[in-house]
Design a protein around this motif. Structure first.
Motif, mmCIF file in Angstrom:
data_model
loop_
_atom_site.group_PDB
_atom_site.id
_atom_site.type_symbol
_atom_site.label_atom_id
_atom_site.label_comp_id
_atom_site.label_asym_id
_atom_site.label_seq_id
_atom_site.Cartn_x
_atom_site.Cartn_y
_atom_site.Cartn_z
ATOM 1 N N ARG A 34 -1.529 -0.937 -4.350
ATOM 2 C CA ARG A 34 -2.695 -0.061 -4.199
ATOM 3 C C ARG A 34 -2.284 1.325 -3.723
ATOM 4 O O ARG A 34 -1.494 1.462 -2.783
ATOM 5 C CB ARG A 34 -3.697 -0.688 -3.232
ATOM 6 C CG ARG A 34 -4.847 0.217 -2.845
ATOM 7 C CD ARG A 34 -5.952 -0.509 -2.107
ATOM 8 N NE ARG A 34 -6.792 -1.279 -3.013
ATOM 9 C CZ ARG A 34 -8.021 -1.711 -2.693
ATOM 10 N NH1 ARG A 34 -8.538 -1.461 -1.496
ATOM 11 N NH2 ARG A 34 -8.735 -2.389 -3.559
ATOM 12 N N ASN B 274 -11.798 -1.428 -5.019
ATOM 13 C CA ASN B 274 -10.998 -0.704 -5.996
ATOM 14 C C ASN B 274 -11.857 0.310 -6.756
ATOM 15 O O ASN B 274 -12.948 0.004 -7.212
ATOM 16 C CB ASN B 274 -10.367 -1.698 -6.983
ATOM 17 C CG ASN B 274 -9.501 -1.012 -8.023
ATOM 18 O OD1 ASN B 274 -8.884 0.015 -7.753
ATOM 19 N ND2 ASN B 274 -9.450 -1.582 -9.215
ATOM 20 N N LEU C 193 0.829 -1.202 0.000
ATOM 21 C CA LEU C 193 0.000 0.000 0.000
ATOM 22 C C LEU C 193 0.862 1.250 0.000
ATOM 23 O O LEU C 193 1.916 1.290 0.639
ATOM 24 C CB LEU C 193 -0.891 0.025 1.248
ATOM 25 C CG LEU C 193 -1.852 -1.151 1.458
ATOM 26 C CD1 LEU C 193 -2.386 -1.144 2.892
ATOM 27 C CD2 LEU C 193 -2.998 -1.089 0.467
ATOM 28 N N GLU D 72 -4.242 -0.316 -8.262
ATOM 29 C CA GLU D 72 -5.536 -0.181 -7.605
ATOM 30 C C GLU D 72 -5.598 1.161 -6.878
ATOM 31 O O GLU D 72 -4.588 1.679 -6.405
ATOM 32 C CB GLU D 72 -5.779 -1.335 -6.629
ATOM 33 C CG GLU D 72 -6.031 -2.659 -7.324
ATOM 34 C CD GLU D 72 -6.617 -3.693 -6.383
ATOM 35 O OE1 GLU D 72 -6.732 -3.415 -5.180
ATOM 36 O OE2 GLU D 72 -6.962 -4.786 -6.868
ATOM 37 N N TRP D 73 -6.810 1.703 -6.766
ATOM 38 C CA TRP D 73 -6.983 3.071 -6.259
ATOM 39 C C TRP D 73 -8.197 3.137 -5.353
ATOM 40 O O TRP D 73 -9.273 2.618 -5.680
ATOM 41 C CB TRP D 73 -7.161 4.009 -7.448
ATOM 42 C CG TRP D 73 -7.438 5.451 -7.160
ATOM 43 C CD1 TRP D 73 -6.538 6.470 -7.162
ATOM 44 C CD2 TRP D 73 -8.717 6.070 -6.876
ATOM 45 N NE1 TRP D 73 -7.154 7.664 -6.887
ATOM 46 C CE2 TRP D 73 -8.480 7.459 -6.707
ATOM 47 C CE3 TRP D 73 -10.012 5.578 -6.737
ATOM 48 C CZ2 TRP D 73 -9.517 8.352 -6.417
ATOM 49 C CZ3 TRP D 73 -11.044 6.460 -6.438
ATOM 50 C CH2 TRP D 73 -10.783 7.836 -6.284
#
Length: 299
Positions: free
Chosen positions: A115, A228, A78, A165-166
């Motif tokens: 992410r 996501n 992350l 991923e966001w």
């Protein structure tokens, strides 16, 4: 000791950032804490040095150097982008934050981070008279709110192109450990405890206070379990009139509320009634620290 989870945090020594960083450390993450060079706030993290945290002093304008400086961060689970600077109505300073947010995301992609977790604000919504939900149309009125919203949309679009991923968390109002002076709540408490009188607005607007430790846990929750591409309100959800909070402060410290003079409604009349149903449903997170507990432990 080998850590199975790794996280990068920009703005790691700031109010929200340090509470998140402490949460990550306590949850067994190895944390690469990106801090402003020379900031006295960096001392907040020194107690974790040599354990599962590495402090990296790096200006955000040079964030693209991170992969060369700390190759060990490659493949982190992350990246939490908490860093943000500038006055709320300083257009040009706020615009820099947009560009830096994009560069942070580019750097995350170069590091093969799984992410990207962006930090937004209730200021993205603007003035909303009713309950605020994530799908409400945003109408920011400050440069700060407009810049946060721009960073939200642009990083989401770029993340899909980069294959990262966001998720995005919109913070409402935080209190608690490490809250800086110059904000309404700590300054009010200081004045009242010193026997001074205080002048406030009418305090008739709704407000929502979330303890900063709960905020750190919320960001970890959306980082690990948020869907996501989604935006989440990061708030307590137990909103009430701001005057209810100031009255409770007087009760907590046994102070006559006559020491507070309530004036006119603020302009613009920002009233915060955030829904937290989405974050609770998707991640299982819920706030744990009561307002009174946060006040007594931190002020």
């Amino acid at each position: 000791m080998k850590y199975n989870k790794r996280a990068i945090v920009t703005g790691a020594a700031g109010f929200a950032g340090v509470n998140l960083t402490e949460c990550l450390v306590h949850q067994g993450y190895y944390v690469f804490a990106i801090c402003r060079p020379g900031s006295q706030h960096n001392e907040r993290l020194t107690k974790y040095s040599g354990q599962n945290l590495e402090v990296i002093e790096l200006d955000m304008s040079e964030i693209n150097q991170l992969p060369d400086m700390v190759p060990e961060a490659n493949g982190a689970d992350l990246l939490f982008h908490m860093a943000w600077t500038g006055g709320r109505d300083n257009f040009f300073e706020q615009k820099k934050n947009i560009d830096q947010s994009i560069e942070v995301l580019n750097t995350a992609a170069r590091l093969n981070v799984a992410r990207f977790v962006g930090t937004g604000s209730q200021a993205e919504y603007g003035v909303k008279p009713d309950v605020i939900r994530e799908d409400d149309f945003p109408t920011p009125f400050s440069s700060y709110g407009a810049a946060k919203l721009s960073a939200c949309y642009l990083t989401k679009n770029l993340a899909s192109q980069l294959g990262v991923e966001w998720v995005w968390g919109r913070i409402f109002s935080l209190i608690g450990k490490y809250e800086p002076s110059g904000r309404m709540l700590p300054d009010l408490i200081k004045r009242l405890k010193n026997g001074e009188k205080a002048t406030l607005s009418s305090c008739q607007q709704y407000w929502d206070y979330l303890d900063a430790a709960d905020c750190g846990a919320a960001f970890l929750a959306i980082g690990e379990r948020g869907r996501n591409g989604e935006i989440y309100n990061v708030a307590n959800g137990n909103y009430r009139r701001l005057k209810d909070f100031t009255s409770e402060i007087c009760r907590i410290y046994h102070i006559d509320e006559a020491n507070i003079h309530y004036g006119s409604d603020p302009v613009p009349f920002v009233s915060l009634q955030p829904s937290v149903r989405k974050i609770m449903k998707d991640t299982g997170w819920k706030p744990e620290v009561l307002f009174k507990q946060s006040v007594l432990e931190n002020y």
